[in-house]
Each structure stands twice: as C-alpha cells, then as structure tokens.
Design an enzyme around this catalytic site. Structure first.
Site, mmCIF file in Angstrom:
data_model
loop_
_atom_site.group_PDB
_atom_site.id
_atom_site.type_symbol
_atom_site.label_atom_id
_atom_site.label_comp_id
_atom_site.label_asym_id
_atom_site.label_seq_id
_atom_site.Cartn_x
_atom_site.Cartn_y
_atom_site.Cartn_z
ATOM 1 N N TYR A 1 -2.297 -0.305 9.948
ATOM 2 C CA TYR A 1 -2.509 -0.816 8.586
ATOM 3 C C TYR A 1 -1.225 -0.665 7.773
ATOM 4 C CZ TYR A 1 -4.016 -0.971 3.724
ATOM 5 O OH TYR A 1 -4.113 -1.267 2.384
ATOM 6 N N SER B 1 0.829 -1.205 0.000
ATOM 7 C CA SER B 1 0.000 0.000 0.000
ATOM 8 C C SER B 1 0.860 1.250 0.000
ATOM 9 C CB SER B 1 -0.892 0.003 1.243
ATOM 10 O OG SER B 1 -1.525 1.253 1.411
#
Length: 335
Positions: free
Chosen positions: A152, A127
C-alpha cells in the site's frame, strides 16, 4: 468550477463533494461502489450529494481507462481530485494485486485522462504510510521516503513518482497530499475507531496492536477536507530554486508539489481509546498484540509547508472529533 472527484462514495470523497457543492462548484462524482466494505454505507454517503442538481453520479471504475476518459470528454472537468484507491495496510499483504490494479493502473488512467483533456490541476491522495521505516519526527515532505513497509505504501509513493513524470513531461500541475490517520463521521468500517466502537458496544474484545504504544497523528475529516480544498484552489507551480544538485523531494522545476496533511499533534493509541471509552460510557476489553507486519509505530506530520502556502491549520481536538463520530455512529446504526 467543475471538479471531478474519484472515490465520491468514499469517506473523504463524500465529505469533499458535499463541501464543494455547498460552496457552488459542480461535482462529477466517480465511484465503482466495490464491496471492499459495506456498500450500504457508501450508498448512504452518496445520498447526501446525489440529489443536488450540480452533482453528477458516475458509476465507473478508474481501472477502465476508456470509460474514465469518456467521462472527462463528456463532462470537461476544470480540476480533479483523485481519492479512489484500494486502502488498508494489512489488506495489501493479503491481496497485493488489488493495489496494483487500482492504485497503479487506475492512477495511470487518471493521469492520462487529465493530460488529454486539459485539466488545470490534479490533486491526489498519498499517505503517511510512505514514510515507512523513517524514524525522525515529525515526518517532513522533504525527507527521503525510499523504504516503504507495505505494498500500500509503495503504491502511494509510486503515485507521487508517476505524477511528477506527468508534471515534467506535459506540464500537468499535480499536488499530492499525504493524509495522516483520518477519522470522523461516515468513516470506513475497517478503521480502528469504527471497529473499536462496534466491539465495545457489543461487549467484545478489541485488538490493540503494538500493545497500545502506537502514536498516531489522528486528523478529523473536516480538517482534511479544508486542506484539500485550499490546495485544490492553489494550482501547483514549479519551484524556481529547485536544483538537481540537491534535489528537494517535495517540489520540482515542474508544476509539482507534495504536502503533509495532518493534525500535527500525535496521540498514543491508549489515550485515544480512553477518549472513546469516556464518550461511550463503557470500558473496553483489550487483547494486547505485537506490532503487525507493514505497520509503523508512530506518525507525526510536519505541516509547515501546507500552513505557509495555504494557511491550513487543523482545528478539531481529538476529544471533540471522537465525540462527533460516536454521536453519528449511534444515530446511523440506531444503537
């Protein structure tokens, strides 16, 4: 080829599975259909692929290592794309252990299954969040990314480190893709475009964080899928020029690669909202709010490595991508 795709009922996983089937590959789809968001939407995505004779629909959780390994034994995939993950920056602040279980334990199970079952190449989703506190733009895969701003982001950086270990120890070719703000038809309801569209049509205020000054490298889902397939077809190899004296974080002596996959054209959030308003023919009522914990102000992908190695070039302008999303939304929800 026979390709196992985890997260096959997800936004990107469903679109990828469809493209792979269309080009003649067999796809083993793995998904647990959890209720993080509307299961009905996930089932509707699966309906696009599940009737295809070359698609195997496996309902299992990557957190279940034994069941996952058995799926590899039974179906013998040549290559694997891991897209199953607990997504969302803000939700990682509310429920951190969900990210530990899926993004860390689950990914370890994927690595182990690949290692023990002769997989030729593992491609996995990282990501743009891994860039965290970095401010030099555009973000480069050769930059240090040791300052994540959310769990995350930390879990995705951990995936990259775990993959390198398996590439080094077991010569398992792995390629990580740092996705930049993916959007488009069949997207997730917790994504900004989805939430904005629903709220504007309902006459509700939209929450605009960082007072609308965010810049995001919005990347259309078809461009993402094109990049994933190009990378999947090019098995990761070692970099013979890599040196521990000046280590390059995007390559290794092991068969390991990292790439950014983005539009390479950041757009300010207020401009993005303006495009959406124009397509909907309706103005948004906005609640302007400060930057949220865990969020980064800007993202901007340097995709030179991906373009050089695979010929990847994103081709969908934001105005066109938003228009396609709105058309899909109005049709799917019968607005």
């Amino acid at each position: 080829m026979k390709i196992l795709v985890t997260g096959s009922a997800g936004f990107i996983g469903s679109a990828l599975s469809l493209r792979l089937l269309e080009r003649g590959d067999a796809v083993i789809g793995v998904d647990n259909l959890n209720d993080y968001y509307d299961v009905g939407l996930k089932e509707a995505r699966l309906a696009r692929t599940s009737s295809h004779p070359a698609f195997a629909d496996l309902r299992l959780d990557i957190e279940d290592g034994e069941a996952l390994n058995q799926a590899f034994v039974d179906h013998r995939p040549d290559r694997v794309v891991n897209l199953a993950a607990q997504a969302g920056v803000r939700y990682s602040i509310e429920n951190p252990m969900a990210y530990v279980r899926t993004n860390l334990v689950g990914f370890a199970n994927v690595l182990e299954a690949c290692r023990h079952n002769g997989v030729e190449h593992l491609v996995y989703a990282s990501s743009s969040s891994v860039y965290g506190a970095n401010t030099e733009m555009p973000f480069s895969v050769h930059d240090n990314v040791d300052h994540p701003l959310s769990l995350y982001a930390a879990s995705k950086k951990s995936n990259e480190l775990m993959a390198h270990t398996y590439s080094h120890l077991y010569q398992l070719p792995t390629t990580g893709l740092r996705f930049f703000t993916v959007y488009g038809p069949w997207g997730r309801p917790d994504m900004a475009l989805f939430e904005f569209t629903r709220a504007i049509l309902a006459g509700e205020k939209i929450q605009v964080f960082n007072y609308g000054k965010h810049r995001r490298d919005f990347t259309y889902v078809d461009d993402i899928v094109e990049g994933v397939i190009r990378v999947l077809d090019q098995v990761a190899t070692g970099n013979p020029e890599w040196s521990g004296d000046a280590p390059d974080s995007a390559t290794s002596q092991a068969p390991y690669r990292l790439y950014n996959i983005g539009n390479n054209k950041p757009v300010e959030l207020m401009e993005y909202i303006g495009v959406l308003e124009e397509r909907l023919g309706k103005k948004a009522e906005m609640e302007l709010l400060p930057l949220q914990p865990g969020d980064v102000p800007d993202t901007y992908a340097n995709v030179e490595d991906l373009a050089r190695d695979t010929g990847y070039h994103p081709s969908t302008p934001v105005a066109e991508g938003v228009a396609r999303f709105v058309d899909w939304y109005l049709d799917f929800y019968r607005v």
